[in-house]
Design a protein around this motif. Structure first.
Motif, PDB file in Angstrom:
ATOM      1  N   LEU A 118     -51.588 -36.293  41.631  1.00 54.67           N
ATOM      2  CA  LEU A 118     -52.459 -35.302  41.008  1.00 54.67           C
ATOM      3  C   LEU A 118     -53.797 -35.208  41.732  1.00 54.67           C
ATOM      4  O   LEU A 118     -54.405 -34.127  41.811  1.00 54.67           O
ATOM      5  N   LEU A 119     -54.235 -36.339  42.262  1.00 59.18           N
ATOM      6  CA  LEU A 119     -55.508 -36.383  42.987  1.00 59.18           C
ATOM      7  C   LEU A 119     -55.385 -35.907  44.436  1.00 59.18           C
ATOM      8  O   LEU A 119     -56.356 -35.950  45.186  1.00 59.18           O
ATOM      9  N   ARG A 120     -54.194 -35.484  44.795  1.00 61.81           N
ATOM     10  CA  ARG A 120     -53.936 -34.986  46.161  1.00 61.81           C
ATOM     11  C   ARG A 120     -54.305 -36.043  47.213  1.00 61.81           C
ATOM     12  O   ARG A 120     -54.955 -35.744  48.218  1.00 61.81           O
ATOM     13  N   THR A 121     -53.884 -37.270  46.957  1.00 58.59           N
ATOM     14  CA  THR A 121     -54.110 -38.352  47.917  1.00 58.59           C
ATOM     15  C   THR A 121     -53.423 -37.994  49.238  1.00 58.59           C
ATOM     16  O   THR A 121     -52.256 -37.602  49.240  1.00 58.59           O
ATOM     17  N   PRO A 122     -54.133 -38.096  50.362  1.00 60.66           N
ATOM     18  CA  PRO A 122     -53.529 -37.755  51.657  1.00 60.66           C
ATOM     19  C   PRO A 122     -52.196 -38.469  51.877  1.00 60.66           C
ATOM     20  O   PRO A 122     -52.046 -39.650  51.546  1.00 60.66           O
ATOM     21  N   LYS A 123     -51.238 -37.770  52.430  1.00 58.90           N
ATOM     22  CA  LYS A 123     -49.886 -38.298  52.605  1.00 58.90           C
ATOM     23  C   LYS A 123     -49.850 -39.562  53.452  1.00 58.90           C
ATOM     24  O   LYS A 123     -49.015 -40.440  53.238  1.00 58.90           O
ATOM     25  N   ASP A 124     -50.777 -39.649  54.436  1.00 56.65           N
ATOM     26  CA  ASP A 124     -50.735 -40.806  55.328  1.00 56.65           C
ATOM     27  C   ASP A 124     -51.204 -42.100  54.659  1.00 56.65           C
ATOM     28  O   ASP A 124     -51.041 -43.192  55.214  1.00 56.65           O
ATOM     29  N   ILE A 125     -51.783 -42.010  53.456  1.00 59.17           N
ATOM     30  CA  ILE A 125     -52.219 -43.219  52.754  1.00 59.17           C
ATOM     31  C   ILE A 125     -51.637 -43.310  51.339  1.00 59.17           C
ATOM     32  O   ILE A 125     -51.889 -44.284  50.619  1.00 59.17           O
ATOM     33  N   GLU A 126     -50.840 -42.320  50.945  1.00 60.79           N
ATOM     34  CA  GLU A 126     -50.360 -42.245  49.559  1.00 60.79           C
ATOM     35  C   GLU A 126     -49.506 -43.436  49.154  1.00 60.79           C
ATOM     36  O   GLU A 126     -49.706 -44.026  48.079  1.00 60.79           O
ATOM     37  N   SER A 127     -48.549 -43.833  49.978  1.00 61.20           N
ATOM     38  CA  SER A 127     -47.642 -44.921  49.596  1.00 61.20           C
ATOM     39  C   SER A 127     -48.399 -46.234  49.405  1.00 61.20           C
ATOM     40  O   SER A 127     -48.145 -46.981  48.445  1.00 61.20           O
ATOM     41  N   GLY A 128     -49.347 -46.510  50.303  1.00 60.69           N
ATOM     42  CA  GLY A 128     -50.144 -47.731  50.184  1.00 60.69           C
ATOM     43  C   GLY A 128     -51.002 -47.720  48.937  1.00 60.69           C
ATOM     44  O   GLY A 128     -51.142 -48.737  48.250  1.00 60.69           O
ATOM     45  N   ALA A 129     -51.562 -46.546  48.626  1.00 58.92           N
ATOM     46  CA  ALA A 129     -52.409 -46.418  47.439  1.00 58.92           C
ATOM     47  C   ALA A 129     -51.604 -46.642  46.156  1.00 58.92           C
ATOM     48  O   ALA A 129     -52.066 -47.316  45.226  1.00 58.92           O
ATOM     49  N   VAL A 130     -50.391 -46.087  46.100  1.00 54.51           N
ATOM     50  CA  VAL A 130     -49.536 -46.244  44.915  1.00 54.51           C
ATOM     51  C   VAL A 130     -49.177 -47.712  44.694  1.00 54.51           C
ATOM     52  O   VAL A 130     -49.234 -48.225  43.576  1.00 54.51           O
TER      53      VAL A 130
END
Length: 447
Positions: free
Chosen positions: A122-134
């Motif tokens: 929902l926060l439109r986290t950049p794809k290149d860091i999304e998996s790590g953030a999750v």
């Protein structure tokens, strides 16, 4: 009465400073090891890993602040009953607060694990860091029972004027966190996962130490009757806690919405923003400590009906934080570049730009520190009086200000709107606590 301090007698300045100093060291140490955590991730894994951790900051803080809000509210009741010398009611409050915290911690953990992925999308986290953030957010929120337990235990100790035990707990946590960070990230190569596990493990040991110290407080005697549900008291605790928690949620939601705009600027900008926010949290920790010291002092004296001491405590707290804010401003300005280099590797692609952005943001924040520091005094004064409405509205005003800057003003101001959002939100928050304080001081304290 082992492990307690009666703040209803003696010098207000001495009590506040004596209690605040270990809290300042505690919060500074806690923030420093969080800074070390970020620096280890930034240096050991990379700029994008730092951005991934940073992308979770506001969401993670929202869950943590919910726990802090409730425990702060509960501890205010404990301080007031301690000030009244009503030990039976005090023990009942500790027991009911503990039961509520167990439920709150479990609910937060389940909610965090379930919502981590959807929230970051929902926060439109950049794809290149999304998996790590999750992954990072899932682990951190999944450990919310530990976080809630630690904050409740530390709040109980602070309610009795004990700042030494939380300080020792922090030192244990800091050493463990940094040591485990280095082990998990550099040796085991666990990356972001290792950083999250290290943080939760460190907090678990902090909680266990605080629990040992609580058992040494001789007036805490939790009998079978203490644990029998008192629904009237539970209702009072929740009715007071919910507005305070709403305030923290509102602040976090504003930050989350602002974070979505930060994410739109890309991972380099996100890394810079994250680095500065880590330093900002470090700078604010001093004000939080003074605010907590004032909260305990004010709640005890309000409970004891010592109104003149209450008013003098607010003035004393404000003088202290203003002096500290000025000192922190000067020191931070002098050392801002070497501090920011701890987070950013300028030899890495995008590193020099990230450093430039982070310093620019920090310059804006430090000028407005006296405003930020004052919020903590007046907000805690209202909480000590049992007033939760205006602190809640203060948090809502912060939320609205951040949303307007991040979603409206950004179209005309560009990325600078994301930097000015913080000081403008502080001004809005201060307005909603300083004027109500003087109104209630005149009305309730018969000034």
């Amino acid at each position: 009465m082992t492990n307690t301090v009666d703040m209803t007698v003696g010098s207000p300045t001495k009590h506040i400073l004596k209690f605040a100093l270990p809290l300042i060291v505690t919060n500074l140490g806690q923030q420093l090891y969080m800074v070390a955590d970020a620096a280890i991730v930034g240096r050991g894994v990379g700029v994008k890993a730092l951005a991934a951790v940073g992308a979770t900051d506001w969401v993670n803080l929202m869950f943590i602040w919910i726990a802090i809000g409730f425990t702060q509210a509960f501890s205010s009741f404990i301080s007031r009953y301690y000030g009244e010398k009503n030990y039976e009611r005090m023990n009942k409050t500790i027991a009911m607060s503990t039961l509520l915290c167990i439920i709150i911690g479990i609910v937060l953990a389940i909610s965090g694990v379930v919502s981590a992925g959807p929230l970051l999308k929902l926060l439109r986290t950049p794809k290149d860091i999304e998996s790590g953030a999750v992954i990072y957010l899932t682990i951190m929120t999944g450990g919310m029972l530990i976080v809630t337990a630690y904050n409740m235990a530390a709040s109980v100790l602070r309610a009795f004027g004990n700042g030494r035990a939380p300080l020792i707990a922090m030192l244990i946590s800091a050493v463990l966190n940094v040591g485990l960070d280095c082990l998990f990230v550099f040796v085991f190569g666990w990356g972001i996962v290792g950083a999250a596990i290290a943080s939760l493990t460190a907090q678990l040991f902090s909680f266990l130490y605080c629990l040992i110290e609580i058992k040494r407080i001789t007036i805490i005697k939790l009998t079978k009757d203490s644990w029998k549900p008192d629904f009237r008291l539970i209702k009072d605790l929740l009715f007071f806690g919910v507005p305070i928690v709403t305030q923290f949620i509102a602040i976090a939601v504003g930050g989350i919405i602002l974070q979505s705009s930060v994410n739109d600027e890309g991972s380099i900008f996100g890394a810079a923003y994250t680095a500065t926010n880590k330093v900002y949290a470090l700078l604010e920790s001093t004000a939080i400590s003074i605010g907590l010291a004032c909260s305990t002092y004010l709640a005890q004296n309000y409970g004891a009906g010592k109104i003149k001491r209450f008013k003098k405590g607010v003035v004393t707290g404000e003088i202290i934080v203003f002096g500290l804010a000025c000192a922190v401003m000067v020191v931070t300005f002098l050392f801002r570049e070497p501090v920011m280099r701890l987070f950013v590797d300028t030899s890495e692609t995008g590193g020099p730009k990230a450093l430039e952005i982070s310093i620019h943001f920090l310059n804006i924040l430090i000028v407005c520190l006296p405003i930020l520091y004052s919020i903590h005094i007046f907000r805690n004064a209202l909480v000590a009086m049992g007033i939760g409405l205006w602190p809640m509205l203060s948090g809502l005003s912060e939320c609205v200000c951040r949303v307007l800057m991040g979603k409206v003003a950004i179209h005309s101001m560009g990325s600078d709107a994301l930097f000015y959002a913080e000081p403008l939100s502080w001004i809005a928050a201060l307005i909603f606590v300083i004027f109500p304080y003087f109104y209630y001081r005149k009305k309730m304290l018969k000034y």
